[in-house]
Design a protein around this motif. Structure first.
Motif, PDB file in Angstrom:
ATOM      1  N   LEU A 102      -6.689  -3.915   5.559  1.00  0.00           N
ATOM      2  CA  LEU A 102      -6.515  -4.895   6.635  1.00  0.00           C
ATOM      3  C   LEU A 102      -6.832  -4.262   7.984  1.00  0.00           C
ATOM      4  O   LEU A 102      -6.432  -3.135   8.258  1.00  0.00           O
ATOM      5  CB  LEU A 102      -5.069  -5.417   6.650  1.00  0.00           C
ATOM      6  CG  LEU A 102      -4.653  -6.332   5.506  1.00  0.00           C
ATOM      7  CD1 LEU A 102      -3.136  -6.534   5.537  1.00  0.00           C
ATOM      8  CD2 LEU A 102      -5.373  -7.663   5.596  1.00  0.00           C
ATOM      9  N   TYR A 112      -3.907  -4.391   1.201  1.00  0.00           N
ATOM     10  CA  TYR A 112      -3.210  -4.155   2.467  1.00  0.00           C
ATOM     11  C   TYR A 112      -3.834  -3.009   3.257  1.00  0.00           C
ATOM     12  O   TYR A 112      -4.010  -3.095   4.460  1.00  0.00           O
ATOM     13  CB  TYR A 112      -1.738  -3.859   2.179  1.00  0.00           C
ATOM     14  CG  TYR A 112      -0.886  -3.762   3.417  1.00  0.00           C
ATOM     15  CD1 TYR A 112      -0.320  -4.899   3.987  1.00  0.00           C
ATOM     16  CD2 TYR A 112      -0.645  -2.534   4.030  1.00  0.00           C
ATOM     17  CE1 TYR A 112       0.462  -4.818   5.127  1.00  0.00           C
ATOM     18  CE2 TYR A 112       0.135  -2.447   5.178  1.00  0.00           C
ATOM     19  CZ  TYR A 112       0.685  -3.590   5.718  1.00  0.00           C
ATOM     20  OH  TYR A 112       1.448  -3.505   6.850  1.00  0.00           O
ATOM     21  N   ARG A 113      -4.185  -1.940   2.537  1.00  0.00           N
ATOM     22  CA  ARG A 113      -4.719  -0.761   3.233  1.00  0.00           C
ATOM     23  C   ARG A 113      -6.039  -1.035   3.934  1.00  0.00           C
ATOM     24  O   ARG A 113      -6.459  -0.278   4.794  1.00  0.00           O
ATOM     25  CB  ARG A 113      -4.931   0.398   2.252  1.00  0.00           C
ATOM     26  CG  ARG A 113      -3.652   1.048   1.797  1.00  0.00           C
ATOM     27  CD  ARG A 113      -4.016   2.361   1.109  1.00  0.00           C
ATOM     28  NE  ARG A 113      -2.892   2.903   0.375  1.00  0.00           N
ATOM     29  CZ  ARG A 113      -2.814   4.170  -0.018  1.00  0.00           C
ATOM     30  NH1 ARG A 113      -3.798   5.003   0.237  1.00  0.00           N
ATOM     31  NH2 ARG A 113      -1.771   4.608  -0.674  1.00  0.00           N
ATOM     32  N   GLY A 147       0.799  -1.229   0.000  1.00  0.00           N
ATOM     33  CA  GLY A 147       0.000   0.000   0.000  1.00  0.00           C
ATOM     34  C   GLY A 147       0.825   1.269   0.000  1.00  0.00           C
ATOM     35  O   GLY A 147       0.296   2.346   0.243  1.00  0.00           O
TER      36      GLY A 147
END
Lengths: 263, 234
Positions: B68, B65-66, B49
């Motif tokens: 999560l 990812y951002r 990210g």
């Protein structure tokens, strides 16, 4: 919950960064020293009976005339909070930047910048809470019993004005350094502007609109009307609001850039 | 599991990645292999990210990812060495990373001991060697006891003993069901660690699969590497 963790991390980062402690400590020491120097001048004038040589006899004025030194400290605190993220490690150590670790640990970028803003304000508040009472006590001690009495409420209000000016200056510095992604240029420009000569002040000779620029707008948060250079400045409340709007606007723009671009 | 799907990235007119696709599976060590500048770091930065892809997706357990909820428990990452500010101490660096990830403070001392930096915990990062910086970066990655490790050039700068140590650590991690994705331009090191290989050159994946398949038809991995990347030595 998640924001509390990010704020905790940012506070920890700031307090374990030597540059933060040096900037705050030096500003406090320099402010107290300048307050003492100014108070010494007042004391000498009183002793020699030549009160016409000084602009004031008040310890409050002697202490608050050191305000620009705290402004420089606030600029450094605001800049370093973000420029430390972009400082490149030596290639011996992999050449990385902390910002990668920061955003891997906390991918919410607006939250990260918000936490930095709160951290910077808290640091400036702590700096003011030490610097202002210490400067005032020092000036009062040196000037002694001849000092004109001033109501505590008035003094507290002016000290709060100084602290607010510093906090807003630090937020402006944070916003500018976030956009610049580095510390050097913002530091040079902002420190020169707040200590050597204010560009907005020069500009105010050409147009009264310059009084709406961030640093001049908030001038009367700490400066008395009697200070020659702020004759036409905005009154404290309007000026504080204008400066606050600048800081908020700049942080929004910086937050937008920080969230959008590649780290 | 880490899934990279048709990832492309352009910087203006320059194409950094085109159509990069591969998976890193739990229980396996996946090595992302390619010469310097092939697009390894760019891919990992998008995965974490840090950078935006022009198109395509990079997912961890099916989400970016951002998005999560607990990134530190999902992925332990190391990019460009330690990621620590040079004037901070090793322990203070790990302390803020732990704070940001909601990881208990005791983990800081545990990982310092685990990577062999206990003695150096109060030393400033500016005094660290490259190998020590790598160990600190790995310590930060291990803090949250994550399900996956994403490591950019983790063996860079490690001495032979350090290389043996990280090999064992990553093997153990994968054997316990963890996902390990590491990038490297050092074929020799990778051959000893990896189960799966993804070979990238010029921003494109030129071959991927189990180690034996990728190097099939070549005498060794080094020949395979140069054969596949069409390269001479850098």
């Amino acid at each position: 919950m998640r924001f509390a963790r990010i704020l905790h991390a940012e506070l920890r980062k700031a307090l374990t960064l030597p540059a933060t402690l040096v900037a705050a400590g030096t500003s406090v020491a320099a402010s107290v020293a300048l307050a003492a120097y100014n108070a010494g001048g007042v004391r000498a004038a009183i002793d020699s009976g030549r009160l016409d040589t000084v602009g004031y006899t008040s310890p409050v004025e002697a202490a608050l005339s050191a305000t620009p030194l705290g402004t420089v400290g606030a600029v450094i605190l605001g800049v370093v909070a973000i420029s430390s993220e972009y400082a490149v490690n030596s290639t011996d150590a992999g050449g990385g930047r902390q910002v990668a670790a920061t955003l891997a640990a906390a991918p919410g970028r607006v939250a990260v910048l918000g936490a930095k803003a709160i951290t910077v304000v808290l640091l400036v508040a702590a700096m003011a809470a030490v610097a202002l009472p210490a400067s005032l006590a020092t000036a009062r001690h040196i000037i002694g019993s001849e000092a004109p009495a001033e109501p505590v409420g008035t003094i507290a209000l002016r000290a709060a004005g100084v602290a607010l000016y510093w906090a807003l200056t630090a937020l402006l510095a944070l916003g500018i350094a976030t956009l610049a992604r580095s510390g050097t240029l913002p530091l040079v420009v902002l420190i020169a502007n707040s200590s050597v000569v204010s560009f907005s002040f020069l500009l105010s000779n050409l147009t009264p609109l310059a009084y709406y620029l961030p640093d001049l707008a908030g001038m009367r948060l700490f400066a008395q009307e009697s200070w020659a250079m702020v004759d036409d400045a905005l009154d404290p409340v309007t000026g504080g609001l204008v400066m606050g709007a600048w800081a908020l606007g700049l942080l929004v723009v910086a937050g937008f850039a920080f969230a959008r671009r590649d780290a | 599991m880490i899934s990279i799907d048709r990832l492309s990235k352009r910087h203006g007119a320059r194409t950094v990645l085109s159509d990069v696709t591969f998976d890193a599976q739990p229980g396996r060590v996946t090595a992302f292999l390619g010469p310097n500048g092939a697009g390894k770091s760019s891919t990992l930065r998008i995965l974490l990210g840090l950078d935006r892809a022009t198109s395509g997706s990079a997912l961890v357990d099916g989400v970016p990812y951002r998005a999560l909820r607990h990134p530190a428990r999902a992925v332990g990452a190391m990019l460009d060495g330690s990621g620590a500010h040079r004037s901070r101490t090793a322990r203070n660096h790990l302390a803020w990373v732990a704070a940001a990830g909601g990881i208990p403070r005791r983990r800081v001392d545990e990982v310092l001991a685990e990577v062999g930096l206990w003695e150096a915990r109060r030393a400033r990062v500016s005094t660290f060697s490259l190998g020590m910086g790598q160990r600190l970066g790995l310590a930060a990655a291990l803090l949250g006891e994550p399900a996956a490790l994403v490591l950019d050039e983790p063996v860079n700068g490690l001495d032979p003993e350090g290389i043996r140590w990280i090999r064992r650590l990553l093997r153990g991690y994968a054997d316990d069901g963890g996902t390990v994705l590491l990038s490297s331009h050092l074929m020799g090191e990778v051959a000893e660690i990896a189960d799966d290989l993804v070979v990238i050159a010029g921003g494109r994946v030129v071959r991927s699969g189990p180690l034996s398949e990728v190097s099939a038809g070549y005498d060794n991995l080094e020949d395979a590497f140069f054969g596949l990347t069409g390269g001479s030595a850098r």
